[in-house]
Design a protein around this motif. Structure first.
Motif, PDB file in Angstrom:
ATOM      1  N   TYR A 158       0.734  -1.151   0.071  1.00 31.89           N
ATOM      2  CA  TYR A 158       0.055   0.066  -0.018  1.00 31.89           C
ATOM      3  C   TYR A 158       0.970   1.329  -0.066  1.00 31.89           C
ATOM      4  O   TYR A 158       0.740   2.346  -0.749  1.00 31.89           O
ATOM      5  N   PHE A 159       1.727   1.188   0.936  1.00 29.06           N
ATOM      6  CA  PHE A 159       2.667   2.344   0.865  1.00 29.06           C
ATOM      7  C   PHE A 159       3.721   2.688  -0.490  1.00 29.06           C
ATOM      8  O   PHE A 159       3.821   3.732  -0.808  1.00 29.06           O
ATOM      9  N   ALA A 160       3.967   1.459  -1.036  1.00 29.52           N
ATOM     10  CA  ALA A 160       4.584   1.623  -2.480  1.00 29.52           C
ATOM     11  C   ALA A 160       3.677   2.326  -3.291  1.00 29.52           C
ATOM     12  O   ALA A 160       4.073   3.153  -4.105  1.00 29.52           O
ATOM     13  N   VAL A 161       2.496   1.667  -3.473  1.00 28.50           N
ATOM     14  CA  VAL A 161       1.656   2.207  -4.368  1.00 28.50           C
ATOM     15  C   VAL A 161       1.281   3.699  -4.111  1.00 28.50           C
ATOM     16  O   VAL A 161       0.982   4.431  -5.392  1.00 28.50           O
ATOM     17  N   THR A 162       1.137   4.019  -2.996  1.00 28.35           N
ATOM     18  CA  THR A 162       0.834   5.588  -2.663  1.00 28.35           C
ATOM     19  C   THR A 162       2.134   6.386  -2.601  1.00 28.35           C
ATOM     20  O   THR A 162       1.785   7.666  -2.265  1.00 28.35           O
ATOM     21  N   SER A 163       3.100   6.094  -3.029  1.00 31.08           N
ATOM     22  CA  SER A 163       4.419   6.866  -2.799  1.00 31.08           C
ATOM     23  C   SER A 163       4.270   8.047  -3.807  1.00 31.08           C
ATOM     24  O   SER A 163       3.875   7.856  -5.199  1.00 31.08           O
ATOM     25  N   PRO A 164       4.894   9.094  -3.183  1.00 26.60           N
ATOM     26  CA  PRO A 164       5.003  10.361  -4.436  1.00 26.60           C
ATOM     27  C   PRO A 164       5.755  10.052  -5.462  1.00 26.60           C
ATOM     28  O   PRO A 164       5.890  10.728  -6.323  1.00 26.60           O
ATOM     29  N   ASN A 165       6.643   9.092  -5.432  1.00 23.61           N
ATOM     30  CA  ASN A 165       7.768   8.673  -6.410  1.00 23.61           C
ATOM     31  C   ASN A 165       6.750   8.321  -7.820  1.00 23.61           C
ATOM     32  O   ASN A 165       7.155   8.335  -8.862  1.00 23.61           O
ATOM     33  N   ILE A 166       5.739   7.854  -7.621  1.00 29.16           N
ATOM     34  CA  ILE A 166       4.971   7.359  -8.815  1.00 29.16           C
ATOM     35  C   ILE A 166       4.156   8.268  -9.264  1.00 29.16           C
ATOM     36  O   ILE A 166       3.422   7.944 -10.365  1.00 29.16           O
ATOM     37  N   ILE A 167       4.196   9.511  -8.772  1.00 28.62           N
ATOM     38  CA  ILE A 167       3.386  10.596  -9.638  1.00 28.62           C
ATOM     39  C   ILE A 167       3.800  10.984 -10.783  1.00 28.62           C
ATOM     40  O   ILE A 167       4.905  11.126 -11.211  1.00 28.62           O
ATOM     41  N   LEU A 168       3.012  11.111 -11.850  1.00 27.11           N
ATOM     42  CA  LEU A 168       3.298  11.516 -13.186  1.00 27.11           C
ATOM     43  C   LEU A 168       3.044  13.038 -13.445  1.00 27.11           C
ATOM     44  O   LEU A 168       1.821  13.664 -13.012  1.00 27.11           O
ATOM     45  N   GLY A 169       3.869  13.589 -13.848  1.00 26.05           N
ATOM     46  CA  GLY A 169       3.893  15.073 -14.078  1.00 26.05           C
ATOM     47  C   GLY A 169       4.253  15.803 -12.926  1.00 26.05           C
ATOM     48  O   GLY A 169       5.322  15.440 -12.287  1.00 26.05           O
ATOM     49  N   ASP A 170       3.744  16.883 -12.550  1.00 23.46           N
ATOM     50  CA  ASP A 170       4.457  17.816 -11.356  1.00 23.46           C
ATOM     51  C   ASP A 170       3.999  17.137 -10.261  1.00 23.46           C
ATOM     52  O   ASP A 170       3.023  16.601  -9.775  1.00 23.46           O
ATOM     53  N   ASN A 171       5.002  17.112  -9.335  1.00 21.90           N
ATOM     54  CA  ASN A 171       5.265  16.544  -7.925  1.00 21.90           C
ATOM     55  C   ASN A 171       5.416  17.781  -6.892  1.00 21.90           C
ATOM     56  O   ASN A 171       6.351  18.190  -6.703  1.00 21.90           O
ATOM     57  N   ALA A 172       4.350  18.004  -6.137  1.00 17.68           N
ATOM     58  CA  ALA A 172       4.434  19.169  -5.111  1.00 17.68           C
ATOM     59  C   ALA A 172       5.080  18.473  -4.092  1.00 17.68           C
ATOM     60  O   ALA A 172       5.898  19.223  -3.379  1.00 17.68           O
ATOM     61  N   THR A 173       5.447  17.010  -3.789  1.00 13.74           N
ATOM     62  CA  THR A 173       6.224  16.574  -2.515  1.00 13.74           C
ATOM     63  C   THR A 173       7.702  16.986  -2.932  1.00 13.74           C
ATOM     64  O   THR A 173       8.164  17.670  -1.879  1.00 13.74           O
TER      65      THR A 173
END
Length: 530
Positions: free
Chosen positions: A25-40
């Motif tokens: 769950y934590f891997a799937v919700t990681s900010p690393n997998i965000i496509l495009g702009d990443n606010a984190t």
């Protein structure tokens, strides 16, 4: 005994499901997998990631829609998987060599201290160096080994030690492939794919430190264990494997002590199996098992004694072991902040002179923090810490202070800078690297998650190894997924051995869905005829 065995397996499975589902769950919700702009992170993926995603989707669609494409992919990836896997591994190896040739920056934190002290004899008189190794005595053996490499090969550059790290990392892949061939030969092709995918997104080959250097030792003692269990091998080969097992375990203890947790898992599962099957064991098998245990124990003992003697009698650097940091310090650090490194506590360890006083100080902090959190608060903290320990598919890349000692914002001129843009903190393509690494990490975890099936002792050993690793990182210093690197051999082997079952489970799920769709269509047609 059977009831106790079944109960123990139930407990292992319960802990495994809790830990692993949280990790997935934590891997799937990681900010690393965000496509495009990443606010984190304040970054954004580029057209490279967009092209990667489009390419993956296009291949999946064409595989489903066009029989010719499907037949070609099946032939290349399945029928000729050994050839394809070999080609991919060779391509990745060439890429690794190319990468290190052009990118070999100096690092800070522990890696930098180790290499600086090992390659510069004048640094042993530096108070910072003597203080570091007096406090962190556990890093003294690896530094002395680095010094031996430096004097033997007359090399002091980071590039040389990066290539040494590359050898150690790739040895893990080689040992894993041999292990798979011994245990489950039909899975060798998927093992090649999994190793190649991991190596392609693992930049820690340019970070010479115990995380990567322990990898061939862990995969080495697993290989030796599998060889010992392989009854078709010649007894002399199995005896040699037993000696190799003890050798690897002892050296692992000096390199990365927490990396021997899988050995405890092996002993526990084998002991449980022996309790159930002891009446069915033949005398010759009992004799061989006893002999292998003796060989492994003797090898571990003599290796430990030799290395310990060399470390205790070394004259390269003067250290004061009475100042060594006690283990309880890492437990105290593990309950504050993100569950990782604490500069304030580390500084206290520097200024408190005696080991007993350091331990008393750490125990005081640990009790204070646990009292402050309370039972519910501590449980919430552990869940949060499990996220920090496991979610990041880059394995904590750039998370340490002073990770690189040069400018973290490279320009785009020349091959070196173009490559640095993928791995430096302010590089143009750092978000692309994070996305690719996280995609691999999620894929690996999904294979393991859906690869459930009938109970298997080997699978249970790997699961229990990871449970032990998860628990260790929750109890001691963690806070970033870099500490998971030492358990990568377990994860890679577990995914390999789970893949066949994962495919079968997906096919079974799809077949059930297809039957329901056909039944629904038939029911609709019957209703229309009425």
């Amino acid at each position: 005994m059977r009831h106790f065995f079944n109960f123990s397996q139930t407990i292992i499975n319960l802990f495994w499901r809790c830990f692993f589902l949280l990790t997935l769950y934590f891997a799937v919700t990681s900010p690393n997998i965000i496509l495009g702009d990443n606010a984190t992170f304040g970054t954004s993926t580029t057209m490279l990631t967009t092209g990667l995603v489009i390419g993956i989707v296009a291949v999946l669609v064409m595989n489903y829609a066009y029989p010719t494409i499907h037949a070609w992919l099946y032939r290349v990836l399945v029928t000729e998987r050994l050839r394809t896997g070999t080609i991919l591994l060779v391509i990745v190896l060439v890429g690794q060599i190319f990468f290190i040739t052009f990118v070999h920056p100096n690092s800070g934190f522990d890696s930098g201290m180790l290499l600086h002290t090992a390659t510069d004899p004048s640094s042993v008189h530096d108070p910072d160096s003597t203080a570091y190794f007096s406090l962190n005595v556990n890093n003294l053996p690896i530094m002395l080994f680095m010094h031996w490499l430096s004097t033997t090969f007359h090399q002091t550059t980071w590039e040389f030690f990066d290539f040494v790290t590359l050898i150690f990392v790739d040895l893990l892949a080689i040992f894993n492939l041999i292990s798979v061939r011994l245990v489950k030969r039909q899975a060798l092709g998927i093992a090649m794919y999994i190793q190649a995918a991991w190596l392609a997104v693992f930049p820690s080959i340019i970070m010479p430190y115990t995380d990567a250097w322990a990898l061939p030792l862990v995969s080495g003692y697993f290989l030796c264990y599998f060889a010992m269990r392989h009854q078709t091998l010649h007894p002399l080969v199995r005896a040699a494997a037993a000696n190799g097992f003890g050798l690897c375990v002892a050296i692992t203890y000096f390199t990365k002590p927490s990396a021997i947790i899988p050995v405890i898992a092996i002993v526990m599962i084998e002991s449980l199996v022996a309790l159930v099957q002891h009446k069915h064991l033949r005398p010759e098998n009992l004799f061989l098992a006893f002999a292998f245990i003796l060989f492994a124990g003797e090898s571990a003992f003599y290796t430990y004694r030799y290395v310990n003697t060399q470390v205790n009698h070394q004259t390269y650097i003067q250290v004061d072991k009475t100042r060594a940091i006690p283990a309880i310090h890492f437990m105290a650090m593990g309950v504050y902040g993100q569950g990782g490194y604490s500069w304030q506590q580390a500084q206290a360890m520097t200024f408190i002179p005696r080991k007993q006083d350091k331990a008393a100080y750490s125990i005081k902090l640990l009790k204070q923090r646990l009292k402050q959190l309370g039972p519910v608060g501590y449980l919430k903290f552990l869940v949060m810490k499990q996220r920090n320990n496991t979610a990041d598919g880059t394995f904590g890349w750039l998370k340490e202070g002073h990770f690189f000692l040069e400018n973290q914002k490279p320009n785009n001129r020349g091959i070196t800078n173009k490559l640095k843009n993928f791995i430096y903190l302010y590089g143009r393509h750092i978000a692309d690297f994070r996305f690719a690494a996280q995609l691999w990490w999620i894929s690996l975890l999904v294979i393991i998650a859906i690869g459930f099936g009938p109970q298997d002792n080997l699978i249970q050993i790997l699961r229990l190894s990871l449970i032990g690793g998860f628990m260790f990182l929750l109890l001691f210093e963690g806070g970033r997924s870099r500490y998971l690197i030492q358990y990568l051999p377990c994860l890679l082997l577990l995914a390999t051995f789970s893949f066949e079952r994962a495919v079968a489970n997906v096919r079974q799920l799809y077949a059930g869905y297809h039957r329901r769709v056909v039944a629904a269509i038939a029911a609709d047609n019957l209703e229309q005829e009425k």
